[in-house]
Design a protein around this motif. Structure first.
Motif, short mmCIF file in Angstrom:
data_model
loop_
_atom_site.label_atom_id
_atom_site.label_comp_id
_atom_site.label_asym_id
_atom_site.label_seq_id
_atom_site.Cartn_x
_atom_site.Cartn_y
_atom_site.Cartn_z
N UNK A 36 0.92 -1.30 -0.08
CA UNK A 36 -0.03 0.09 -0.16
C UNK A 36 0.87 1.33 0.10
N UNK A 37 2.17 1.07 0.07
CA UNK A 37 3.15 2.28 -0.15
C UNK A 37 3.33 2.49 -1.51
N UNK A 38 2.38 3.13 -2.23
CA UNK A 38 2.29 3.19 -3.64
C UNK A 38 3.16 4.45 -4.16
N UNK A 39 3.67 5.04 -3.18
CA UNK A 39 4.47 6.22 -3.62
C UNK A 39 6.08 5.72 -4.04
N UNK A 40 6.46 4.61 -3.33
CA UNK A 40 7.82 4.38 -3.34
C UNK A 40 8.14 2.97 -4.05
N UNK A 41 8.67 2.94 -5.15
CA UNK A 41 8.91 1.63 -5.95
C UNK A 41 9.63 0.97 -4.89
N UNK A 57 1.78 -14.65 -0.67
CA UNK A 57 1.47 -13.72 -1.97
C UNK A 57 1.26 -12.19 -1.66
N UNK A 58 1.70 -11.35 -2.54
CA UNK A 58 1.94 -10.07 -2.31
C UNK A 58 0.93 -9.52 -3.47
N UNK A 59 0.07 -8.61 -3.13
CA UNK A 59 -0.94 -7.79 -3.97
C UNK A 59 -0.34 -6.35 -4.28
N UNK A 60 -0.02 -6.02 -5.25
CA UNK A 60 0.66 -4.73 -5.68
C UNK A 60 0.14 -4.05 -6.68
N UNK A 61 0.24 -2.94 -6.90
CA UNK A 61 -0.28 -2.18 -8.05
C UNK A 61 0.91 -1.26 -8.85
N UNK A 62 0.44 -0.37 -9.63
CA UNK A 62 1.53 0.53 -10.37
C UNK A 62 2.03 1.59 -9.30
N UNK A 63 3.10 2.20 -9.74
CA UNK A 63 3.55 3.27 -8.76
C UNK A 63 2.84 4.61 -8.75
N UNK A 64 2.25 5.14 -7.83
CA UNK A 64 1.55 6.32 -7.71
C UNK A 64 -0.19 5.97 -7.79
N UNK A 65 -0.46 4.61 -8.03
CA UNK A 65 -1.98 4.30 -7.92
C UNK A 65 -2.50 4.40 -6.45
N UNK A 66 -3.77 4.49 -6.39
CA UNK A 66 -4.51 4.75 -5.19
C UNK A 66 -4.47 3.64 -4.30
N UNK A 67 -3.95 3.91 -3.18
CA UNK A 67 -3.81 3.10 -1.95
C UNK A 67 -4.68 2.63 -1.59
N UNK A 68 -5.91 3.30 -1.48
CA UNK A 68 -7.29 2.81 -0.74
C UNK A 68 -7.84 1.73 -1.86
N UNK A 69 -7.69 2.01 -3.09
CA UNK A 69 -8.38 1.05 -3.96
C UNK A 69 -7.51 -0.30 -3.96
#
Length: 203
Positions: A36-41, A57-69
Motif C-alpha cells: 500500500x505504499x504506492x509512492x515508493x518503488x 502472496x503480495x498484492x501490488x499495483x503500479x507506482x502512484x496508484x490509489x492506495x485505498x483501491x
C-alpha cells in the motif's frame, strides 16, 4: 484479520511486516501482503522480496496508484484465497502531512465498508533512535488511523528506546514487538520487565 501497518518512512515498517509475516506463517497461518505504499518503488519491491521469503502472496499495483483501491482489492483477494491474515503496508511521508493523512483515512474507511471491524489491528512502527518526535508521530497516526498497537524498531545498537516510556504513559498503547536487527527472526515479543531492566542498565 486485517493488520494495517503505519508509521513514517524509515522506521522499518516494511521490514517489520516481513518479519511478522514470517512469524505468522511459522505459526501455521496463511498470510497475504499488500503493497500500500504506492509512492515508493523501493517499498513495493522490498515487500515482494519479503513475500517470496515467507511464501506469502503480495498484492501490488503500479507506482502512484490509489492506495485505498489497492487495500480494497487486497481484502477481496485475501477473502477469496481464505487467508488468515492480511497485512497492508502504507506510505509514511510526513512532509505532505495533509495528503498522507487523507489517504490513510480513506484506506481505513474503505476497509470499514468491507468489514465493520477492519482494520482489526493498526500497528505503528516507532524507531528507537527517535526522541521526542516519536510522541507526536504516535499522536498523528493515532488520530487518523486509530493506532492500537506499537512495534519499537532498531533496538539493535546503542538506542535504548527510552521514548517508549513517555509514549506508554501518554497513550497507553500495547507494545507487541521489538525489532532488534535486520534478520527475519529479529522481531521479538515485547517484555516490559526486560525492557525496563535494559533501560535502567540493570542485568
Amino acid at each position: 484479520h486485517v493488520i494495517l501497518a503505519v508509521g513514517i518512512n524509515g522506521t522499518g515498517k516494511t521490514t517489520t511486516i516481513g518479519k511478522l509475516a514470517a512469524k505468522l506463517t511459522a505459526g501455521g497461518l496463511s498470510v497475504m501482503l499488500a503493497a500500500g505504499d504506492t509512492f515508493r518503488a523501493a517499498a513495493i519491491e522490498q515487500l515482494k522480496i519479503w513475500g517470496e521469503r515467507t511464501r506469502s502472496p503480495v498484492i501490488a499495483t503500479k507506482l502512484g496508484a490509489d492506495a485505498a483501491g489497492l487495500a480494497y482489492d487486497a481484502f477481496e483477494k485475501a477473502k477469496e484465497a481464505g487467508s488468515d491474515v492480511l497485512i497492508i503496508d502504507t506510505a509514511g511521508r510526513l512532509q505532505n502531512k495533509a495528503e498522507l493523512m487523507a489517504e490513510l483515512e480513506k484506506i481505513v474507511r474503505v476497509l470499514g465498508k468491507l468489514d465493520p471491524e477492519a482494520p482489526h489491528t493498526v500497528l505503528q512502527t516507532v524507531d528507537a533512535t527517535t526522541g521526542q518526535n516519536a510522541l507526536s508521530q504516535v499522536e498523528i497516526f493515532r488520530n487518523v488511523a486509530g493506532v492500537n498497537g506499537l512495534v519499537m524498531t532498531k533496538l539493535d545498537g546503542t538506542a535504548r528506546g527510552g521514548i517508549l516510556v513517555a509514549i506508554a504513559a501518554k497513550h497507553r498503547l500495547p507494545v507487541y514487538f521489538i525489532g532488534v536487527g535486520e534478520q527475519v527472526d529479529d522481531l521479538e515479543p515485547f517484555s516490559a520487565s526486560e525492557f525496563a531492566r535494559a533501560i535502567a542498565g540493570v542485568a
